[in-house]
Design a protein around this motif. Structure first.
Motif, mmCIF file in Angstrom:
data_model
loop_
_atom_site.group_PDB
_atom_site.id
_atom_site.type_symbol
_atom_site.label_atom_id
_atom_site.label_comp_id
_atom_site.label_asym_id
_atom_site.label_seq_id
_atom_site.Cartn_x
_atom_site.Cartn_y
_atom_site.Cartn_z
ATOM 1 N N LYS A 1 21.489 -16.745 4.465
ATOM 2 C CA LYS A 1 21.715 -16.706 5.914
ATOM 3 C C LYS A 1 20.426 -16.423 6.678
ATOM 4 O O LYS A 1 20.317 -16.744 7.851
ATOM 5 C CB LYS A 1 22.763 -15.644 6.259
ATOM 6 C CG LYS A 1 24.163 -16.041 5.873
ATOM 7 C CD LYS A 1 25.154 -14.951 6.217
ATOM 8 C CE LYS A 1 26.536 -15.348 5.728
ATOM 9 N NZ LYS A 1 27.509 -14.276 5.928
ATOM 10 N N ASN A 2 19.458 -15.803 6.006
ATOM 11 C CA ASN A 2 18.218 -15.404 6.663
ATOM 12 C C ASN A 2 17.041 -16.328 6.374
ATOM 13 O O ASN A 2 15.908 -16.001 6.713
ATOM 14 C CB ASN A 2 17.865 -13.972 6.248
ATOM 15 C CG ASN A 2 18.909 -12.982 6.709
ATOM 16 O OD1 ASN A 2 19.313 -12.989 7.861
ATOM 17 N ND2 ASN A 2 19.372 -12.137 5.801
ATOM 18 N N LEU A 3 17.300 -17.444 5.728
ATOM 19 C CA LEU A 3 16.226 -18.385 5.389
ATOM 20 C C LEU A 3 16.370 -19.684 6.172
ATOM 21 O O LEU A 3 17.486 -20.119 6.458
ATOM 22 C CB LEU A 3 16.255 -18.702 3.887
ATOM 23 C CG LEU A 3 15.845 -17.585 2.946
ATOM 24 C CD1 LEU A 3 16.101 -17.990 1.499
ATOM 25 C CD2 LEU A 3 14.381 -17.226 3.130
ATOM 26 N N PRO A 4 15.244 -20.338 6.484
ATOM 27 C CA PRO A 4 15.323 -21.634 7.155
ATOM 28 C C PRO A 4 15.944 -22.694 6.245
ATOM 29 O O PRO A 4 15.780 -22.655 5.026
ATOM 30 C CB PRO A 4 13.862 -21.976 7.471
ATOM 31 C CG PRO A 4 13.037 -20.825 7.057
ATOM 32 C CD PRO A 4 13.888 -19.878 6.294
ATOM 33 N N SER A 5 16.624 -23.653 6.845
ATOM 34 C CA SER A 5 17.297 -24.722 6.095
ATOM 35 C C SER A 5 16.376 -25.466 5.126
ATOM 36 O O SER A 5 16.778 -25.729 3.988
ATOM 37 C CB SER A 5 17.954 -25.711 7.049
ATOM 38 O OG SER A 5 18.967 -25.069 7.761
ATOM 39 N N PRO A 6 15.133 -25.816 5.505
ATOM 40 C CA PRO A 6 14.268 -26.527 4.546
ATOM 41 C C PRO A 6 13.985 -25.701 3.283
ATOM 42 O O PRO A 6 13.938 -26.236 2.183
ATOM 43 C CB PRO A 6 12.988 -26.799 5.333
ATOM 44 C CG PRO A 6 13.401 -26.774 6.768
ATOM 45 C CD PRO A 6 14.517 -25.761 6.836
ATOM 46 N N ILE B 1 12.610 -10.900 1.942
ATOM 47 C CA ILE B 1 12.469 -10.364 0.582
ATOM 48 C C ILE B 1 12.629 -8.843 0.582
ATOM 49 O O ILE B 1 13.248 -8.286 -0.330
ATOM 50 C CB ILE B 1 11.155 -10.816 -0.092
ATOM 51 C CG1 ILE B 1 11.273 -10.635 -1.612
ATOM 52 C CG2 ILE B 1 9.948 -10.090 0.452
ATOM 53 C CD1 ILE B 1 10.232 -11.357 -2.419
ATOM 54 N N ASN B 2 12.126 -8.169 1.614
ATOM 55 C CA ASN B 2 12.290 -6.713 1.679
ATOM 56 C C ASN B 2 13.766 -6.341 1.831
ATOM 57 O O ASN B 2 14.245 -5.404 1.193
ATOM 58 C CB ASN B 2 11.456 -6.118 2.813
ATOM 59 C CG ASN B 2 9.974 -6.142 2.499
ATOM 60 O OD1 ASN B 2 9.566 -6.159 1.343
ATOM 61 N ND2 ASN B 2 9.153 -6.167 3.540
ATOM 62 N N LEU C 1 10.525 -16.878 -1.628
ATOM 63 C CA LEU C 1 10.741 -15.793 -0.672
ATOM 64 C C LEU C 1 9.463 -15.138 -0.167
ATOM 65 O O LEU C 1 9.488 -14.476 0.869
ATOM 66 C CB LEU C 1 11.639 -14.725 -1.292
ATOM 67 C CG LEU C 1 13.058 -15.150 -1.658
ATOM 68 C CD1 LEU C 1 13.833 -13.975 -2.237
ATOM 69 C CD2 LEU C 1 13.779 -15.741 -0.455
ATOM 70 N N HIS C 2 8.353 -15.316 -0.865
ATOM 71 C CA HIS C 2 7.135 -14.590 -0.481
ATOM 72 C C HIS C 2 6.654 -14.946 0.935
ATOM 73 O O HIS C 2 5.952 -14.167 1.561
ATOM 74 C CB HIS C 2 6.020 -14.781 -1.517
ATOM 75 C CG HIS C 2 5.167 -15.989 -1.310
ATOM 76 N ND1 HIS C 2 5.534 -17.231 -1.753
ATOM 77 C CD2 HIS C 2 3.975 -16.130 -0.682
ATOM 78 C CE1 HIS C 2 4.595 -18.100 -1.412
ATOM 79 N NE2 HIS C 2 3.640 -17.467 -0.768
ATOM 80 N N ILE D 1 19.430 -5.093 -3.357
ATOM 81 C CA ILE D 1 19.513 -4.992 -4.817
ATOM 82 C C ILE D 1 19.498 -3.527 -5.241
ATOM 83 O O ILE D 1 20.299 -3.105 -6.079
ATOM 84 C CB ILE D 1 18.358 -5.760 -5.488
ATOM 85 C CG1 ILE D 1 18.482 -7.256 -5.228
ATOM 86 C CG2 ILE D 1 18.324 -5.477 -6.992
ATOM 87 C CD1 ILE D 1 17.222 -8.043 -5.563
ATOM 88 N N LYS D 2 18.601 -2.753 -4.675
ATOM 89 C CA LYS D 2 18.509 -1.328 -5.029
ATOM 90 C C LYS D 2 19.809 -0.601 -4.692
ATOM 91 O O LYS D 2 20.268 0.245 -5.459
ATOM 92 C CB LYS D 2 17.322 -0.680 -4.328
ATOM 93 C CG LYS D 2 15.993 -1.105 -4.913
ATOM 94 C CD LYS D 2 14.827 -0.484 -4.159
ATOM 95 C CE LYS D 2 13.503 -0.958 -4.725
ATOM 96 N NZ LYS D 2 12.358 -0.408 -3.982
ATOM 97 N N GLN D 3 20.408 -0.944 -3.551
ATOM 98 C CA GLN D 3 21.693 -0.331 -3.180
ATOM 99 C C GLN D 3 22.786 -0.718 -4.174
ATOM 100 O O GLN D 3 23.594 0.129 -4.573
ATOM 101 C CB GLN D 3 22.096 -0.759 -1.768
ATOM 102 C CG GLN D 3 21.241 -0.158 -0.687
ATOM 103 C CD GLN D 3 21.495 -0.776 0.677
ATOM 104 O OE1 GLN D 3 22.171 -1.798 0.814
ATOM 105 N NE2 GLN D 3 20.935 -0.163 1.723
ATOM 106 N N LYS D 4 22.814 -1.979 -4.593
ATOM 107 C CA LYS D 4 23.816 -2.423 -5.563
ATOM 108 C C LYS D 4 23.620 -1.743 -6.911
ATOM 109 O O LYS D 4 24.594 -1.348 -7.566
ATOM 110 C CB LYS D 4 23.763 -3.939 -5.727
ATOM 111 C CG LYS D 4 24.295 -4.696 -4.535
ATOM 112 C CD LYS D 4 24.140 -6.191 -4.702
ATOM 113 C CE LYS D 4 24.573 -6.913 -3.454
ATOM 114 N NZ LYS D 4 24.371 -8.359 -3.551
ATOM 115 N N LEU D 5 22.359 -1.593 -7.336
ATOM 116 C CA LEU D 5 22.093 -0.925 -8.613
ATOM 117 C C LEU D 5 22.510 0.545 -8.552
ATOM 118 O O LEU D 5 23.075 1.075 -9.516
ATOM 119 C CB LEU D 5 20.615 -1.054 -8.988
ATOM 120 C CG LEU D 5 20.163 -2.449 -9.400
ATOM 121 C CD1 LEU D 5 18.645 -2.503 -9.563
ATOM 122 C CD2 LEU D 5 20.849 -2.894 -10.683
ATOM 123 N N ALA D 6 22.262 1.197 -7.418
ATOM 124 C CA ALA D 6 22.693 2.594 -7.252
ATOM 125 C C ALA D 6 24.215 2.687 -7.286
ATOM 126 O O ALA D 6 24.776 3.605 -7.906
ATOM 127 C CB ALA D 6 22.141 3.164 -5.947
#
Length: 141
Positions: free
Chosen positions: A9-14, A112-113, A105-106, A119-124
């Motif tokens: 949802k946060n990335l451009p279509s291309p 990416i942040n 993502l870079h 991810i960290k929240q899901k792992l916790a």
């Protein structure tokens, strides 16, 4: 899948289109072990349709993931898989190599942040669920 995933949802279509070109599609039947605990890590899975269960080494089911969610993201932090992933129903996933994902993502540090924080929240959460499951099983007679 791209409409359901918070990452997309946060990335451009291309960029999404370019990512989809390198992803491979796999379909797993119910009860298929998609990821084994301790296996080498290298890919991230995005669920297009279906559902999976996240399991501990002693077979406890921690949670379910479904359409639009991802798994295998711990590969961005660890060398080996900590949890098993098992299909609950027929599950269609798109798979991308972690290095390819990072490469895409870079260019989007905010994305990416946010993805890393998620991810960290899901792992916790998984760690807490695992601790609860272990504590609960100690009191079952």
């Amino acid at each position: 899948m791209t409409q359901k995933s918070a990452l997309f949802k946060n990335l451009p279509s291309p960029t999404i289109g370019n990512m989809m070109e390198v992803m491979k599609l796999e379909i797993f039947p119910p009860n298929d072990i998609i990821i084994k605990i301790g296996s080498e890590i290298g890919e991230v899975y995005f669920i297009s349709s279906g559902a999976v269960a996240i399991m501990t080494s002693d077979g406890k089911e921690l949670c379910h993931l479904a359409d639009g969610e991802e798994f295998g993201t711990n590969c961005l932090f660890f060398q080996k898989r900590k949890y098993a992933v098992v299909g609950i129903e027929t599950t269609e996933v798109f798979i991308i190599d972690k290095n390819q994902l990072i490469e895409f993502l870079h260019l989007y540090p905010d994305v990416i942040n946010g993805f890393y924080r998620s991810i960290k929240q899901k792992l916790a959460k998984l760690k807490n669920l695992e601790e609860c499951a272990t504590t609960t099983s100690q009191f079952n007679f």
